[in-house]
Design a protein around this motif. Structure first.
Motif, PDB file in Angstrom:
ATOM      1  N   LEU A 109       0.852  -1.185   0.000  1.00 57.32           N
ATOM      2  CA  LEU A 109       0.000   0.000   0.000  1.00 57.32           C
ATOM      3  C   LEU A 109       0.893   1.242   0.000  1.00 57.32           C
ATOM      4  CD1 LEU A 109      -2.685  -0.919   2.710  1.00 57.32           C
ATOM      5  CD2 LEU A 109      -2.934  -1.008   0.219  1.00 57.32           C
ATOM      6  N   ILE A 110       0.614   2.177  -0.916  1.00 55.52           N
ATOM      7  CA  ILE A 110       1.293   3.473  -0.941  1.00 55.52           C
ATOM      8  C   ILE A 110       0.223   4.540  -0.759  1.00 55.52           C
ATOM      9  CG2 ILE A 110       2.718   5.089  -2.243  1.00 55.52           C
ATOM     10  CD1 ILE A 110       3.891   2.779  -3.750  1.00 55.52           C
ATOM     11  N   ASN A 111       0.273   5.206   0.390  1.00 53.16           N
ATOM     12  CA  ASN A 111      -0.757   6.202   0.726  1.00 53.16           C
ATOM     13  C   ASN A 111      -2.158   5.615   0.565  1.00 53.16           C
ATOM     14  OD1 ASN A 111       1.215   8.082   1.303  1.00 53.16           O
ATOM     15  ND2 ASN A 111       1.098   9.091  -0.678  1.00 53.16           N
ATOM     16  N   GLY A 112      -2.291   4.355   0.992  1.00 51.91           N
ATOM     17  CA  GLY A 112      -3.595   3.704   0.991  1.00 51.91           C
ATOM     18  C   GLY A 112      -3.983   3.047  -0.312  1.00 51.91           C
ATOM     19  N   LYS A 113      -3.178   3.158  -1.364  1.00 50.23           N
ATOM     20  CA  LYS A 113      -3.503   2.560  -2.654  1.00 50.23           C
ATOM     21  C   LYS A 113      -2.682   1.296  -2.870  1.00 50.23           C
ATOM     22  CE  LYS A 113      -4.833   6.898  -4.904  1.00 50.23           C
ATOM     23  NZ  LYS A 113      -4.591   7.804  -6.055  1.00 50.23           N
ATOM     24  N   SER A 114      -3.330   0.253  -3.388  1.00 51.37           N
ATOM     25  CA  SER A 114      -2.662  -1.034  -3.603  1.00 51.37           C
ATOM     26  C   SER A 114      -1.730  -0.971  -4.802  1.00 51.37           C
ATOM     27  CB  SER A 114      -3.703  -2.135  -3.827  1.00 51.37           C
ATOM     28  OG  SER A 114      -4.513  -2.301  -2.680  1.00 51.37           O
ATOM     29  N   VAL A 115      -0.548  -1.581  -4.646  1.00 50.56           N
ATOM     30  CA  VAL A 115       0.448  -1.625  -5.714  1.00 50.56           C
ATOM     31  C   VAL A 115       1.046  -3.034  -5.739  1.00 50.56           C
ATOM     32  CG1 VAL A 115       2.628  -0.692  -6.573  1.00 50.56           C
ATOM     33  CG2 VAL A 115       1.006   0.816  -5.427  1.00 50.56           C
ATOM     34  N   LYS A 116       1.190  -3.605  -6.936  1.00 48.60           N
ATOM     35  CA  LYS A 116       1.774  -4.933  -7.096  1.00 48.60           C
ATOM     36  C   LYS A 116       3.298  -4.845  -7.057  1.00 48.60           C
ATOM     37  CE  LYS A 116      -1.979  -7.415  -7.605  1.00 48.60           C
ATOM     38  NZ  LYS A 116      -2.326  -8.474  -6.619  1.00 48.60           N
ATOM     39  N   LEU A 117       3.916  -5.854  -6.401  1.00 46.57           N
ATOM     40  CA  LEU A 117       5.364  -5.914  -6.292  1.00 46.57           C
ATOM     41  C   LEU A 117       5.909  -7.021  -7.178  1.00 46.57           C
ATOM     42  CD1 LEU A 117       5.782  -5.720  -2.394  1.00 46.57           C
ATOM     43  CD2 LEU A 117       5.617  -3.847  -4.025  1.00 46.57           C
ATOM     44  N   ASP A 118       7.189  -6.884  -7.579  1.00 46.54           N
ATOM     45  CA  ASP A 118       7.867  -7.948  -8.312  1.00 46.54           C
ATOM     46  C   ASP A 118       8.354  -9.037  -7.364  1.00 46.54           C
ATOM     47  OD1 ASP A 118       7.773  -6.891 -11.032  1.00 46.54           O
ATOM     48  OD2 ASP A 118       9.045  -5.295 -10.250  1.00 46.54           O
ATOM     49  N   GLY A 119       8.522  -8.662  -6.102  1.00 46.44           N
ATOM     50  CA  GLY A 119       8.945  -9.635  -5.117  1.00 46.44           C
ATOM     51  C   GLY A 119       8.475  -9.221  -3.739  1.00 46.44           C
ATOM     52  N   ALA A 120       8.012 -10.200  -2.952  1.00 45.95           N
ATOM     53  CA  ALA A 120       7.490  -9.888  -1.622  1.00 45.95           C
ATOM     54  C   ALA A 120       8.628  -9.751  -0.615  1.00 45.95           C
ATOM     55  CB  ALA A 120       6.545 -10.994  -1.181  1.00 45.95           C
ATOM     56  N   PRO A 121       8.453  -8.922   0.426  1.00 40.65           N
ATOM     57  CA  PRO A 121       9.457  -8.837   1.498  1.00 40.65           C
ATOM     58  C   PRO A 121       9.653 -10.211   2.135  1.00 40.65           C
ATOM     59  CG  PRO A 121       7.855  -7.064   1.661  1.00 40.65           C
ATOM     60  CD  PRO A 121       7.325  -8.017   0.649  1.00 40.65           C
ATOM     61  N   GLU A 122      10.868 -10.426   2.629  1.00 44.36           N
ATOM     62  CA  GLU A 122      11.197 -11.725   3.206  1.00 44.36           C
ATOM     63  C   GLU A 122      11.980 -11.568   4.505  1.00 44.36           C
ATOM     64  OE1 GLU A 122      11.707 -14.305  -0.928  1.00 44.36           O
ATOM     65  OE2 GLU A 122      13.498 -13.785   0.257  1.00 44.36           O
ATOM     66  N   ILE A 123      11.931 -12.617   5.350  1.00 48.74           N
ATOM     67  CA  ILE A 123      12.796 -12.695   6.527  1.00 48.74           C
ATOM     68  C   ILE A 123      13.770 -13.832   6.283  1.00 48.74           C
ATOM     69  CG2 ILE A 123      12.928 -13.146   9.000  1.00 48.74           C
ATOM     70  CD1 ILE A 123      10.154 -11.961   9.295  1.00 48.74           C
ATOM     71  N   LYS A 124      15.048 -13.511   6.356  1.00 52.54           N
ATOM     72  CA  LYS A 124      16.085 -14.496   6.075  1.00 52.54           C
ATOM     73  C   LYS A 124      17.191 -14.335   7.105  1.00 52.54           C
ATOM     74  CE  LYS A 124      18.997 -16.098   2.249  1.00 52.54           C
ATOM     75  NZ  LYS A 124      19.393 -15.868   0.836  1.00 52.54           N
ATOM     76  N   ASN A 125      17.520 -15.433   7.786  1.00 45.77           N
ATOM     77  CA  ASN A 125      18.565 -15.402   8.819  1.00 45.77           C
ATOM     78  C   ASN A 125      18.285 -14.305   9.854  1.00 45.77           C
ATOM     79  OD1 ASN A 125      19.932 -17.500   7.485  1.00 45.77           O
ATOM     80  ND2 ASN A 125      21.069 -16.010   6.195  1.00 45.77           N
ATOM     81  N   ASN A 126      17.025 -14.232  10.278  1.00 50.76           N
ATOM     82  CA  ASN A 126      16.573 -13.261  11.300  1.00 50.76           C
ATOM     83  C   ASN A 126      16.720 -11.804  10.863  1.00 50.76           C
ATOM     84  OD1 ASN A 126      15.898 -15.282  13.223  1.00 50.76           O
ATOM     85  ND2 ASN A 126      18.071 -15.464  13.774  1.00 50.76           N
ATOM     86  N   THR A 127      16.822 -11.560   9.577  1.00 44.87           N
ATOM     87  CA  THR A 127      16.912 -10.199   9.034  1.00 44.87           C
ATOM     88  C   THR A 127      15.790  -9.994   8.030  1.00 44.87           C
ATOM     89  OG1 THR A 127      19.310 -10.127   9.307  1.00 44.87           O
ATOM     90  CG2 THR A 127      18.353  -8.555   7.764  1.00 44.87           C
ATOM     91  N   THR A 128      15.123  -8.855   8.133  1.00 47.33           N
ATOM     92  CA  THR A 128      14.041  -8.533   7.197  1.00 47.33           C
ATOM     93  C   THR A 128      14.629  -7.864   5.957  1.00 47.33           C
ATOM     94  OG1 THR A 128      12.506  -8.239   9.031  1.00 47.33           O
ATOM     95  CG2 THR A 128      11.862  -7.307   6.894  1.00 47.33           C
ATOM     96  N   TYR A 129      14.257  -8.406   4.797  1.00 49.79           N
ATOM     97  CA  TYR A 129      14.737  -7.873   3.523  1.00 49.79           C
ATOM     98  C   TYR A 129      13.557  -7.304   2.728  1.00 49.79           C
ATOM     99  CZ  TYR A 129      19.263 -10.229   4.118  1.00 49.79           C
ATOM    100  OH  TYR A 129      20.495 -10.625   4.561  1.00 49.79           O
ATOM    101  N   VAL A 130      13.852  -6.234   2.003  1.00 48.40           N
ATOM    102  CA  VAL A 130      12.817  -5.610   1.159  1.00 48.40           C
ATOM    103  C   VAL A 130      13.373  -5.405  -0.245  1.00 48.40           C
ATOM    104  CG1 VAL A 130      11.619  -4.421   3.039  1.00 48.40           C
ATOM    105  CG2 VAL A 130      13.555  -3.311   1.911  1.00 48.40           C
ATOM    106  N   PRO A 131      12.493  -5.383  -1.263  1.00 41.49           N
ATOM    107  CA  PRO A 131      12.954  -5.150  -2.642  1.00 41.49           C
ATOM    108  C   PRO A 131      13.464  -3.712  -2.798  1.00 41.49           C
ATOM    109  CG  PRO A 131      10.551  -5.281  -2.556  1.00 41.49           C
ATOM    110  CD  PRO A 131      11.050  -5.670  -1.204  1.00 41.49           C
ATOM    111  N   ALA A 132      14.714  -3.567  -3.209  1.00 43.71           N
ATOM    112  CA  ALA A 132      15.370  -2.259  -3.220  1.00 43.71           C
ATOM    113  C   ALA A 132      14.703  -1.268  -4.163  1.00 43.71           C
ATOM    114  CB  ALA A 132      16.843  -2.422  -3.591  1.00 43.71           C
ATOM    115  N   ARG A 133      14.430  -1.710  -5.398  1.00 42.15           N
ATOM    116  CA  ARG A 133      13.877  -0.766  -6.381  1.00 42.15           C
ATOM    117  C   ARG A 133      12.523  -0.238  -5.937  1.00 42.15           C
ATOM    118  NH1 ARG A 133      14.520   0.844 -11.527  1.00 42.15           N
ATOM    119  NH2 ARG A 133      16.172  -0.657 -11.956  1.00 42.15           N
ATOM    120  N   PHE A 134      11.647  -1.111  -5.501  1.00 37.76           N
ATOM    121  CA  PHE A 134      10.309  -0.666  -5.119  1.00 37.76           C
ATOM    122  C   PHE A 134      10.374   0.364  -3.995  1.00 37.76           C
ATOM    123  CE2 PHE A 134       6.820  -0.987  -2.117  1.00 37.76           C
ATOM    124  CZ  PHE A 134       5.753  -0.632  -2.921  1.00 37.76           C
ATOM    125  N   VAL A 135      11.147   0.064  -2.963  1.00 35.13           N
ATOM    126  CA  VAL A 135      11.219   0.961  -1.814  1.00 35.13           C
ATOM    127  C   VAL A 135      11.780   2.315  -2.218  1.00 35.13           C
ATOM    128  CG1 VAL A 135      12.379   1.369   0.371  1.00 35.13           C
ATOM    129  CG2 VAL A 135      11.347  -0.858  -0.091  1.00 35.13           C
TER     130      VAL A 135
END
Length: 512
Positions: A109-135
């Motif tokens: 959600l960006i300012n309440g509007k839905s947006v499709k991502l190329d990849g979902a956020p993930e938790i890996k080795n106890n660290t949260t990862y996010v897609p760099a380009r989208f953010v």
């Protein structure tokens, strides 16, 4: 008109406007992921505004999407982040943008509007990862893949603005400077004298049929003429754009002016105290008089930016041009105070540039003058309504010594049929500046008499301004009718500062 963003950054007002304007949500439906020509073991670097991030865990790629540790990335982007552990949700905020991401979910959600991502956020080795380009793009930045350096390079909007600002500053520092004579040679024909049925002023030619001047020059005018430096008289059709708050108006002529248009931009945002300036206007009707001086300061009156200058101006200079030594219009001269310090002021040209955005694509056929501030007639109106109108329109007078205030307006009719109007002058102002402003008060009162006679043509009218003050001692030298004992060691002094009477003829007396 296209504005230069780096110029806007120089202005407190415009910068505030940028901060307070909502940002539209970026479109990400077709956003391309950062694709890497690298194996899973290849080390990936992340740069934000040309600075390499020190990351606790290494970035990685998955299905062509680059993932970066969440907290280090958001900190570098100057964004706040909230982790909702129970809902596995990430909430990111920066300025007026809010992003909501959920672990494992390809919808954000960006300012309440839905947006499709190329990849979902993930938790890996106890660290949260996010897609760099989208953010990065959601927060207004740009993202590039540096194949040679095996790096993701993110550039924020703020960094781009800073670079543009630095480039503009470098360009400004390399501009040529001009002498007053060179500026006159360039722009003498660009400044005109403006005569209306009520006032005298100046104006700056900004297009073939458009002239920028002060609002107060055109206020209540029903006709006007522009006179060029070559004494060509051109009829003014009316006012096409104006800002009363910024004291600016753009007028349209009925035919081509045939003069050099002056470019109106944002150069006034770069001025500094001590800079040299040149003023061109028509003080007291003296066509295109040139004066020079320095910028004494930059002040705000209300929300309007004014350039204070030592370049001499006078009545009739209103609407004239103030140039810096680079030949750029930085202000429209608007007023000043009579003093040895040459305290004169010009409205910043940036408001003229903004006003020009309201100009029609081509001169219109149905241009009109400003609506009058006073009614066509007061015949038949009550005394209270007349008093209210006078209080609204005539309670202050801008003099060379500052603002003179009048209060306690009263309107009555006496037994002899006279309309008697009274008001009180600010006693402190009169005590200090009464003698110095005598002639200005006289001129102002004669103008008031003209308007009252126009609105009440059949009336005998007496208008008086009184000095009224209470003293803790009995003042000497006054007529007995002017001093009244109030008791408790208090005395009231009241006498007419101005007495004006008129019908078919006018009598006026102003007391020092």
């Amino acid at each position: 008109m296209k504005r230069n963003l780096a110029y806007a950054l120089l202005s407190p007002l415009l910068a505030a406007g940028l901060l307070l304007s909502p940002l539209a949500a970026p479109q990400h439906a077709a956003a391309a992921p950062v694709k890497l020509a690298a194996t899973a073991k290849t080390s990936i670097s992340v740069y934000v505004d040309d600075k390499k991030l020190s990351l606790s865990k290494a970035p990685y790629t998955k299905n062509g999407v680059t993932y970066v540790p969440m907290r280090e990335l958001f900190k570098a982007l100057d964004a706040s982040v909230t982790w909702e552990a129970k809902a596995q949700t990430i909430i990111v905020r920066k300025d007026f943008t809010s992003i909501t991401l959920t672990i494992g979910n390809k919808t954000a959600l960006i300012n309440g509007k839905s947006v499709k991502l190329d990849g979902a956020p993930e938790i890996k080795n106890n660290t949260t990862y996010v897609p760099a380009r989208f953010v990065a793009e959601s927060l207004g930045g740009t993202v590039k893949w540096d194949n040679a350096g095996r790096a993701v390079r993110i550039t924020t909007e703020e960094y781009e603005w800073e670079k543009e600002y630095e480039q503009v500053q470098e360009e400004l520092s390399n501009r040529p400077k001009y002498t007053p004579k060179q500026i006159v040679d360039m722009y003498d024909d660009s400044v005109v004298t403006i005569t209306t049925n009520l006032a005298l002023g100046s104006g700056v030619v900004i297009d073939d049929r458009y002239i920028l001047t002060n609002y107060h020059v055109m206020q209540d005018a029903s006709s006007a003429t522009a006179i060029t430096v070559n004494n060509k008289e051109i009829k003014v059709s009316g006012v096409v754009a104006y800002s009363k708050d910024n004291d600016l108006a753009i007028i349209q002529t009925d035919r081509s002016i045939g003069a050099t248009p002056v470019e109106v931009g944002y150069g006034s945002l770069n001025v500094k105290k001590g800079d040299k300036v040149v003023a061109i206007g028509s003080p007291l009707g003296l066509q295109n008089t040139v004066s020079d001086g320095l910028i004494s300061g930059v002040v705000y009156i209300g929300s309007t930016r004014y350039i204070q200058t030592s370049a001499p101006i006078d009545h009739g200079s209103s609407g004239g041009a103030l140039f810096d030594e680079y030949g750029e219009l930085i202000g429209i001269t608007s007023g000043g105070y009579t003093s040895q310090a040459d305290l004169n002021f010009a409205v910043s040209s940036l408001y003229g540039a903004i006003l020009m955005e309201d100009l029609p694509a081509k001169p219109a056929d149905n241009v009109k003058f400003l609506d009058p501030t006073l009614p066509a007639t007061l015949v038949g109106e009550s005394n209270d309504k007349i008093a209210a109108l006078l209080k609204e329109q005539f309670s202050s007078l801008n003099t060379d010594q500052g603002m003179l205030e009048l209060s306690n307006w009263k309107v009555t009719r006496d037994s002899q049929g006279w309309l008697v109007i009274t008001s009180d002058i600010d006693p402190v102002f009169y005590t200090y500046y009464g003698g110095q402003t005598k002639e200005e008060l006289r001129t102002w009162a004669i103008n008031l008499a003209y308007e009252l006679h126009r609105m009440l043509p059949g009336d005998k009218i007496q208008f008086q301004i009184f000095f009224d003050r209470i003293f803790g001692f009995e003042p000497r030298g006054f007529d007995s009718s002017e001093v009244k004992a109030l008791g408790n060691e208090k005395w009231q002094v009241r006498f007419p500062v101005l007495d004006m009477q008129f019908k078919d003829q006018l009598y006026i007396d102003v007391r020092d």
